[in-house]
Design a protein around this motif. Sequence first.
Motif, PDB file in Angstrom:
ATOM      1  N   ARG A  75       1.657   9.473  -1.684  1.00 42.31           N
ATOM      2  CA  ARG A  75       1.824  10.929  -1.881  1.00 42.31           C
ATOM      3  C   ARG A  75       1.783  11.633  -0.532  1.00 42.31           C
ATOM      4  O   ARG A  75       0.832  11.493   0.236  1.00 42.31           O
ATOM      5  N   CYS A  76       2.841  12.389  -0.237  1.00 45.49           N
ATOM      6  CA  CYS A  76       2.945  13.091   1.039  1.00 45.49           C
ATOM      7  C   CYS A  76       3.010  14.601   0.795  1.00 45.49           C
ATOM      8  O   CYS A  76       3.691  15.065  -0.131  1.00 45.49           O
ATOM      9  N   GLU A  77       2.330  15.344   1.627  1.00 49.30           N
ATOM     10  CA  GLU A  77       2.395  16.812   1.566  1.00 49.30           C
ATOM     11  C   GLU A  77       3.735  17.292   2.118  1.00 49.30           C
ATOM     12  O   GLU A  77       4.461  16.551   2.783  1.00 49.30           O
ATOM     13  N   ASP A  78       4.031  18.560   1.838  1.00 50.82           N
ATOM     14  CA  ASP A  78       5.321  19.113   2.258  1.00 50.82           C
ATOM     15  C   ASP A  78       5.481  19.170   3.772  1.00 50.82           C
ATOM     16  O   ASP A  78       6.592  19.202   4.281  1.00 50.82           O
ATOM     17  N   ASN A  79       4.374  19.198   4.509  1.00 52.79           N
ATOM     18  CA  ASN A  79       4.471  19.267   5.970  1.00 52.79           C
ATOM     19  C   ASN A  79       4.530  17.878   6.604  1.00 52.79           C
ATOM     20  O   ASN A  79       4.284  17.717   7.790  1.00 52.79           O
ATOM     21  N   THR A  80       4.872  16.877   5.808  1.00 50.90           N
ATOM     22  CA  THR A  80       4.896  15.500   6.286  1.00 50.90           C
ATOM     23  C   THR A  80       6.324  15.067   6.583  1.00 50.90           C
ATOM     24  O   THR A  80       7.216  15.258   5.764  1.00 50.90           O
ATOM     25  N   ARG A  81       6.529  14.498   7.765  1.00 52.29           N
ATOM     26  CA  ARG A  81       7.865  14.046   8.154  1.00 52.29           C
ATOM     27  C   ARG A  81       8.190  12.651   7.631  1.00 52.29           C
ATOM     28  O   ARG A  81       9.289  12.158   7.803  1.00 52.29           O
ATOM     29  N   ARG A  82       7.230  11.976   7.026  1.00 46.81           N
ATOM     30  CA  ARG A  82       7.455  10.629   6.514  1.00 46.81           C
ATOM     31  C   ARG A  82       8.450  10.682   5.356  1.00 46.81           C
ATOM     32  O   ARG A  82       8.301  11.470   4.427  1.00 46.81           O
ATOM     33  N   VAL A  83       9.454   9.821   5.381  1.00 44.61           N
ATOM     34  CA  VAL A  83      10.457   9.781   4.319  1.00 44.61           C
ATOM     35  C   VAL A  83       9.981   8.916   3.148  1.00 44.61           C
ATOM     36  O   VAL A  83      10.127   9.286   1.976  1.00 44.61           O
ATOM     37  N   ALA A  84       9.418   7.730   3.464  1.00 45.28           N
ATOM     38  CA  ALA A  84       9.144   6.724   2.435  1.00 45.28           C
ATOM     39  C   ALA A  84       7.880   7.050   1.648  1.00 45.28           C
ATOM     40  O   ALA A  84       6.896   6.321   1.679  1.00 45.28           O
ATOM     41  N   CYS A  85       7.932   8.168   0.925  1.00 38.63           N
ATOM     42  CA  CYS A  85       6.860   8.532   0.015  1.00 38.63           C
ATOM     43  C   CYS A  85       7.394   8.359  -1.415  1.00 38.63           C
ATOM     44  O   CYS A  85       8.603   8.378  -1.639  1.00 38.63           O
TER      45      CYS A  85
END
Length: 848
Positions: A75-85
């Motif tokens: 689970r990634c927050e909206d301010n996260t640049r990670r794609v593979a969530c």
Amino acid sequence: MKRAHFGGLTALSCLALGAAFVAPAHATEPFPTRADRVTPPGRNIASDDSADALVTNPAGLANLAAREARWTYVRCEDNTRRVACGHAVDGAMPLPFGFGAGLRVDFVQPPGGAGGAGFPYDGVDYGWLTLGVGYSVSPRLSFGGTVQGSYSTNPYLNGLVGVSLGVDYRPSTRFGFAATLHDLNGPSPQKLPPLAAPILDRAYAAGVAFRPTGKRALELGLEARYYEGLDNFRPRATLGVDIPGVGRARGDVEMQNIGSDTRRGVMASAGLEVAFSGYGVGGGAIFGSGLGKSQSIAGYATASISKAVAPGVPRSERAVSIRVESTPGPRNHARMLRRLWKLAEDREVAAVMFVVRAEPSASFAHAEELADAFRVLKAHGKKVICSWEDAGPKGLYACASADKIVVNPAGGLRYSGLKTTHFYLAGMLAKLGVKAEFVKIGAHQLAPEQLANERASDVGRADQLDLLANTEAVFTENLVRYRKLTPEKIREATARGPFTAQEARDAGFADGFAFDDELERVVQDVLGRKVSLEKDEVETREPEVFGKRGKLGVLWVDGDMVDGRSQKIPLLGNSLVGSYTVAEAAKRLKDDGDVKAVVLRVETPGGSSMAADVMWREIKMLAEKKPVIVSMGSFAASGGYYIASASKPIYALPLTITGSIGIFYGKADTSELLKRIGVNVEVRKTTPRADTESLFRGFTDEERVELTRKIGQFYDVFLDRVASGRGMTKAQVDAVGQGRVWTGQQALDHKLVDRLGGLREAMAAARRAGHLPDDAPLTEAPIPEPTLIDRALELAGLRSASPAVFEAFPPQLKATVRAVAPFAIFEDGVPLARMDWMPLEVMGGSDD
């Protein structure tokens, strides 16, 4: 608890230190975006043998312990640049012949918004479908590959197809090495603004896993990753720690632009997976500037179900039930012993209920090994209870070492003393017009008497009574020691046998009564607390080690020794062990560098002297290259002792039947039979002895003299083999030879064996000699090959070794048929080194 506390502190401290080091406040450059699948945190490409190997390193699929299904959610927050969530579900399973395969579905949910993954992802979901296969060349080396395809409403992310390859090399239990090439075909190498990053291009990785103790409890890993389209190099470190009683803590740290304080990007994870039986659940945190900003954080959760049990939360205490409904043969007996030894080490097992519904052992020697396994269980704090319906003397012998014996109220004990049964067929053969002609060395060589005599000779009768008396002495001593009875009481009670259930208890041979549905209550009474009684099932456990391991070999010589290849007598289940089969198996064990020591398990009454010498030679050469420890089972007599003398030390059980150092030679003269039925046989020959082995006449006096001389030479070779192996003179061997049969206890007194003990002691000695750990894997040889008749009977729904037709015979008739069967095995004119047939009430047993 101290170990668990220390392990947990170690893992968390290392992870905290790593996070503090890699996440300085001024390092804010995120990792470049890439259309990856959902990557499981904390796993190393050189050691991942789970279903997640579909995305880490497909070579790991070849090392799967059992079927597994796994779900991962990042689970990634909206301010996260990670794609593979997002979510990933994968399933994998081992396949025959060293293969493993799996299927995976990823549902990737890139973060949106101003601080999200950015173009071309823009918060648009996409999916991946992955198919993978791995192949294990050996425990050291495996390869694998996957094909994955994407689907999405986003045209940039839809229809991508990637091919990935991996290799895994584990030269030892401490080190594993791996390399992967992901998306080797470059599915989407074009660089897109604003970061000039390709959607999906080739990525290379090399990794090493280091286990300081040689086991999975602590693992350190290093990886180097290179992304071709980005020209981006990232080192990565991983940590895995088993926390006793909990599960496994995992963490990793990955970096880019290491040399630049202003451009360095870092990402780390720390988490814990709690394991219970075959289930796992866990989660953790992902943090660092590689996600977007130094304060960025993501979380992950995982759940799994597997047929393999991982170290984790202990299950509730339980008792296990082992049911014996048919007498095990030599190999099934050994498997049962190993299972009992394993249960002794299982902390979750409080008691073992041994449900005896047939004689649990084929011989008193096997019964002693079973009794020893019960004592091992008790030494580890387990309770052992035996349940009888209609037990025999071997059940009594073995169960005497249990904590309690209960009998079905309608059952009993078929014991009223010991006996031996011997068959003398000369009278029957004479009525048929057949005469057995034998030449032998040694007055104690009794096997020919069974065909040539109508009754036992004085020497034979004395030998048989001596063997019976020695057996009774050991049997009585066993009851004295473990049932706490006096010899006088045992003799007095035995004379009143057989026994009903009540009489068995009154005599002190049993302790109580119980039906099958009451066995759980009996266990609870013995333990003094409530536990569940479960059917024993062998569990697959997550391997403690990986890579190359030293192995303990077990070389089986079980059955009548014959020239040529091993086989079975159809329907009866009698095993014939072939000289070529054993010699080739011994050579394979000798040439296998991973086999550090060998146990020679001898379960044969002998047979062809030529077969014995062929086996002896190859075993001798094996013993010259690596330690060979001899373990004698029910029989290791005549030809069986011949091959045992090739190495030392020799372990024998007190009631092993051994010795019988002697040779005989013979044939059947059928001339009278043919005369009675009107058949005239005329033989043309070029020399007087051309038809010496003919069935159509007896030996002449001159031939008897010459044959006696020749088998004397065979006997001299036998004496020489034993003398050189045992460090004795030929005269000393001859003094205890002459075909005389000894128990293991007597053989120790005559220096024919070195120690009293069974398979457990021999395997322990072999592990010590080969510098192997207690959990060293076994490799057994030769492996029995089913015949066409076996396969046909199996297709018909019948057990190949003892089909239903033969099992329907009365027990004494079955014993008689099995006793007479070996007479038909050996060709006329073959010198034999074999003891007499069925000297004690030994059952065949089944190795189905």
